[in-house]
Design a protein around this motif. Structure first.
Motif, short mmCIF file in Angstrom:
data_model
loop_
_atom_site.label_atom_id
_atom_site.label_comp_id
_atom_site.label_asym_id
_atom_site.label_seq_id
_atom_site.Cartn_x
_atom_site.Cartn_y
_atom_site.Cartn_z
N LEU A 62 0.67 -1.16 0.04
CA LEU A 62 0.03 0.00 -0.14
C LEU A 62 0.93 1.11 -0.01
N SER A 63 0.58 2.25 -0.83
CA SER A 63 1.24 3.48 -0.80
C SER A 63 0.80 4.14 0.30
N SER A 64 1.85 5.25 0.60
CA SER A 64 1.24 6.36 1.68
C SER A 64 0.10 7.22 1.26
N GLY A 65 -0.73 7.36 2.16
CA GLY A 65 -2.15 7.87 2.12
C GLY A 65 -1.68 9.67 2.58
N ASN A 66 -2.94 10.12 2.65
CA ASN A 66 -2.55 11.68 3.29
C ASN A 66 -2.42 11.32 4.50
N GLN A 67 -2.02 12.65 5.38
CA GLN A 67 -1.71 12.28 6.78
C GLN A 67 -2.86 11.84 7.72
N ASP A 68 -3.95 12.03 7.22
CA ASP A 68 -4.98 11.31 8.20
C ASP A 68 -5.10 9.54 7.76
N GLU A 69 -4.58 9.30 6.59
CA GLU A 69 -4.66 7.74 6.44
C GLU A 69 -3.38 7.19 6.63
N GLY A 70 -2.32 7.73 7.28
CA GLY A 70 -1.10 7.01 7.37
C GLY A 70 -0.04 6.91 6.36
#
Length: 97
Positions: A62-70
């Protein structure tokens, strides 16, 4: 690009040793160890080989999400009906491995 932490976590998630991952990916143990330590310089195909091997064993990166998603992560691919193994009522000496 996957991270060293994702490689270590993926290997641990499927219960694969460094030696097993090296053998399955066709790489020296030293190369896999270096990748797990974040040392990505070296053979350009090594990271691809490790990723492909882990994905073949059911890992999804899984790629990096935004700051809220980890940040980046891993998960196991959903099992299919054919992955259920042998049902208890079908166990017998012929399929006892």
């Amino acid at each position: 690009m996957i991270t060293a932490t994702q490689i270590r976590g993926a290997r641990a998630m499927i219960g694969m040793s460094i030696e097993e991952l090296a053998a399955a990916s066709g790489l020296p143990v030293e190369t896999v160890t270096a990748l797990e330590n974040g040392e990505f310089a070296g053979e350009p195909h090594a990271l691809f080989d490790v990723r492909s091997t882990l994905e073949a064993h059911g890992i999804i990166f899984l790629s990096s999400g935004n700051q809220d998603e980890g940040g980046p992560g891993i998960r196991l691919r959903a099992r299919t009906v054919s992955d259920d193994g042998i049902r208890p009522e079908n166990l017998n000496a012929a399929n006892d491995d």
